[in-house]
Design a protein around this motif. Structure first.
Motif: not given
Ligand code: SF4
Length: 354
Positions: A50-73
């Protein structure tokens, strides 16, 4: 059906059950995108669905790919993780994404054997990604699955011992779908084992009447379900007292510092932490010490430790430094997006405007 004598029968039961009764509409399901599966598996390691649902949605909305995550600070990643706890998971996610880009051209490896070489990906998570996304015939063995298998098999070896855990891995591998069926069934089998552990074979009061493995389950037959799994080593709990300096200037900005790595709340932004009230006093200009206000103490529970937290608040003039303490002023507009420990965020959110 017998879990131990009919090859493939156990897996077939799990697969048939999952198709009808399993969880099939979670936000990270119905995809073979290893980025999403890896992210959800990592978030779910110590956190409820139940907790992961919201975090997961926010995370992939902001960093949708492994490349985006790698480039994030790292700050951005910790900010998105803030409140989920176990922050080493977020730091490993970031390092892992960078390794996927640097070492594998931005494409996740397709086998558990290679996936497990990446930072933060253990044997079970590697197997989950490889089986769910690529149909590899490889067993998972997370805490939920250990519970199901030890009960079905009546496996009473002590899982605190590495040799017993290896034995259970071997048993888990023996129960996988037959090789000829693996490509079509591995994803559903893996999901089925996870679902059984999470929704039916509960730690307390398992719902055996709803379980497809009931006829074959040795623990159920003996009425000894809650004796499994066997693990003798208990977590040693300890406690620690921390004093938090909540310095605020007249604009409402708060003084935050980066926590050292390793240690409690490693790498997160935090109100300055002290081991004693006297040390906290020492860090303030003498004129400010008399203005300190002790707020209500509270206990924050970590896996191995109870933190007894004593917040002390003081208001200082704008632009005034807090001597002897690393860090800097962070405005009201900026601190909410930083990675903060959950109790510190709650404190700032609930009393910040008071
Ligand atoms: Fe768990 Fe009960 Fe199913 Fe056995 S029969 S695997 S104890 S839910």
């Amino acid at each position: 059906m017998s879990a131990t004598t009919e090859p493939g029968a156990f897996a077939a039961d799990v697969v048939a059950w999952q198709a009808v009764h399993g969880r099939n509409s979670l936000p990270w399901q119905n995809t073979q995108d290893p980025y999403r599966v890896w992210l959800s598996e990592t978030m779910l390691q110590q956190t409820q669905v139940a907790t992961v649902r919201d975090y997961f949605a926010r995370f992939v909305a902001q960093l949708p790919t492994v490349q985006a995550l790698a480039e994030a600070s790292l700050d951005e990643v910790l900010g998105l993780w803030s409140g989920l706890g176990y922050y080493s998971r977020a730091r490993n996610l970031h390092r892992c994404a960078q390794d996927v880009v640097r070492l594998h051209g931005g494409v996740f490896p397709r086998t558990a054997e290679v996936l497990v070489t990446l930072p933060g990906i253990g044997r079970s998570t590697a197997a989950a990604i490889a089986s769910l996304c690529f149909g590899e015939r490889v067993a998972i063995l997370d805490a939920n699955v250990k519970r199901v298998l030890t009960r079905v098999l009546g496996f009473d070896g002590d899982l605190a011992q590495a040799a017993q855990e290896r034995k259970l891995w071997a048993e888990a591998t023996d129960l996988l779908p037959l090789p000829a069926l693996a490509a079509q069934t591995m994803a559903r089998y893996t999901q089925g084992m996870m679902d059984l552990g999470a929704t039916v074979c509960l730690a307390r009061k398992p719902l055996c009447s709803q379980c497809p493995l009931q006829l074959d389950c040795r623990a159920h037959a003996a009425g000894s379900m809650e004796n499994f799994p066997v693990r003798t080593r208990k977590l040693q709990r300890s406690s620690q007292s921390l004093w938090l300096l909540w310095a605020q200037d007249s604009t409402g900005a708060v003084w935050l510092q980066r926590r050292p790595v390793p240690g409690v709340w490693a790498g997160l932004y935090c109100l300055p932490v002290f081991d004693s009230e006297a040390a906290l006093h020492e860090a303030l200009p003498p004129a400010a010490r008399g203005k300190l206000q002790a707020l209500e103490s509270f206990v924050h529970v970590l896996t191995h430790k109870d933190l007894h937290i004593h917040p002390m608040r003081v208001r200082l003039r704008a632009g005034r430094n807090v001597p002897s303490v690393d860090g800097g002023w962070v405005s009201n507009a900026d601190w909410p997006s930083l990675g903060l420990p959950a109790p510190v965020r709650k404190l700032l959110e609930t009393l910040g405007s008071a």
